[in-house]
Design a protein around this motif. Sequence first.
Motif, PDB file in Angstrom:
ATOM      1  N   ILE A 281      27.591  32.912  39.107  1.00 61.10           N
ATOM      2  CA  ILE A 281      28.131  34.073  39.828  1.00 61.10           C
ATOM      3  C   ILE A 281      27.596  34.078  41.264  1.00 61.10           C
ATOM      4  N   ALA A 282      26.311  33.754  41.418  1.00 59.84           N
ATOM      5  CA  ALA A 282      25.718  33.734  42.763  1.00 59.84           C
ATOM      6  C   ALA A 282      26.409  32.682  43.633  1.00 59.84           C
ATOM      7  N   LEU A 283      26.701  31.517  43.054  1.00 53.86           N
ATOM      8  CA  LEU A 283      27.402  30.475  43.816  1.00 53.86           C
ATOM      9  C   LEU A 283      28.793  30.945  44.221  1.00 53.86           C
ATOM     10  N   THR A 284      29.465  31.628  43.293  1.00 51.89           N
ATOM     11  CA  THR A 284      30.810  32.134  43.590  1.00 51.89           C
ATOM     12  C   THR A 284      30.761  33.093  44.774  1.00 51.89           C
ATOM     13  N   ARG A 285      29.729  33.952  44.803  1.00 53.40           N
ATOM     14  CA  ARG A 285      29.606  34.903  45.922  1.00 53.40           C
ATOM     15  C   ARG A 285      29.512  34.155  47.247  1.00 53.40           C
ATOM     16  N   THR A 286      28.683  33.113  47.273  1.00 54.02           N
ATOM     17  CA  THR A 286      28.487  32.361  48.519  1.00 54.02           C
ATOM     18  C   THR A 286      29.786  31.683  48.945  1.00 54.02           C
TER      19      THR A 286
END
Length: 341
Positions: A281-286
């Motif tokens: 999810i954190a990667l998707t945000r970036t």
Amino acid sequence: MTVARTQPPSQYLPGRDGHLRELRFLRRQWVVLAHEGAVPEPGDNFAFDILGCPVLLRREDDGDLSAFLNVCPHRGGPLAWPGQSNTRLLQCRYHGWTFQGDGRLIEPVGFGRERRDIHCAAPSAHRLRIDCHDGLIMACLNLEADGAPPPVPAALTTRLATASLVATEIFPAECNWKLYAENWLEAYHIQSLHHGLSNDIQGETYRVDCGPAWAEHSAKPAKGTYGGYWAFLYPVTAINFFTDGFSVEQISPLTETSCAVQYQFYRFKDVEREDGIDAEIALTRTVTAEDIAAAEHVQKSLAAGIFEQGFVSKDREPGILALHDFLKERLPSDTRLRNEP
Ligand code: FES
Ligand SMILES: [Fe+2]
């Protein structure tokens, strides 16, 4: 050989009276609502907006799935509040009218002396036609549209497995929805725009394959986070695979110059580490923030009149041309996309 061109600015800017017609057109298309992991138990509801419409997905007592426009025939209230909930009955949250699983009215609770008249009028909740591919639920928001559900790529359905919805996120984007979709559909930008992502995949193995109603991206992962497969189902939805699960991504147009990028994150049932999806999810945000920044810049340049029509590479950006073809074949003539200025 003639190099293909981007669409003219009028396709992305306000003042085009075709926007509403375009939205109506999109509502006649089949779109991915969710994966069934969003409503695993009888009575589960999952409500959200897509293409400007509130919708509700529900698991009935017999295990069947149903989907509704999330609007009550009494005075337009919500049949469920946004997000996940569980209710024994399909019951409006505003004044409490109750409905059967097929949308028929059970009782206009507390309506008073005209209760019988309401029963005679038999208003019902608007049930949507749905189609399910290995747990992926598609629907058409226009109740009168009669088109058949589109095929989906086999490589997508074979990757779907039992999964649970673990999070949803919405990213507002100040750009026309097509600019964000065009960004999604090409991998040409990955090395320049996504430094983190480009380290996580083996760039030389990246492929884009266009089907009749979709574009598939694949690449060998270099590290453990990405599943190495992404599918865009024209016109507005994508499924992105990670090691521990996948996301359903919906591009929902709001105005000519804004859209919402909506994610539902699902975790596969059998993953070892439950928190693995958090990193994904954190990667998707970036990555999404980087994509939105690029698309918003293009929107600004179009609005300022300093950019009009650019170029599209048939080798590196074929998904964009395939989306334009998809829209050209189906859009009403007054909103149709053009290839030439
Ligand atoms: S709006 Fe649904 S019961 Fe009143
Ligand atoms: Fe991107």
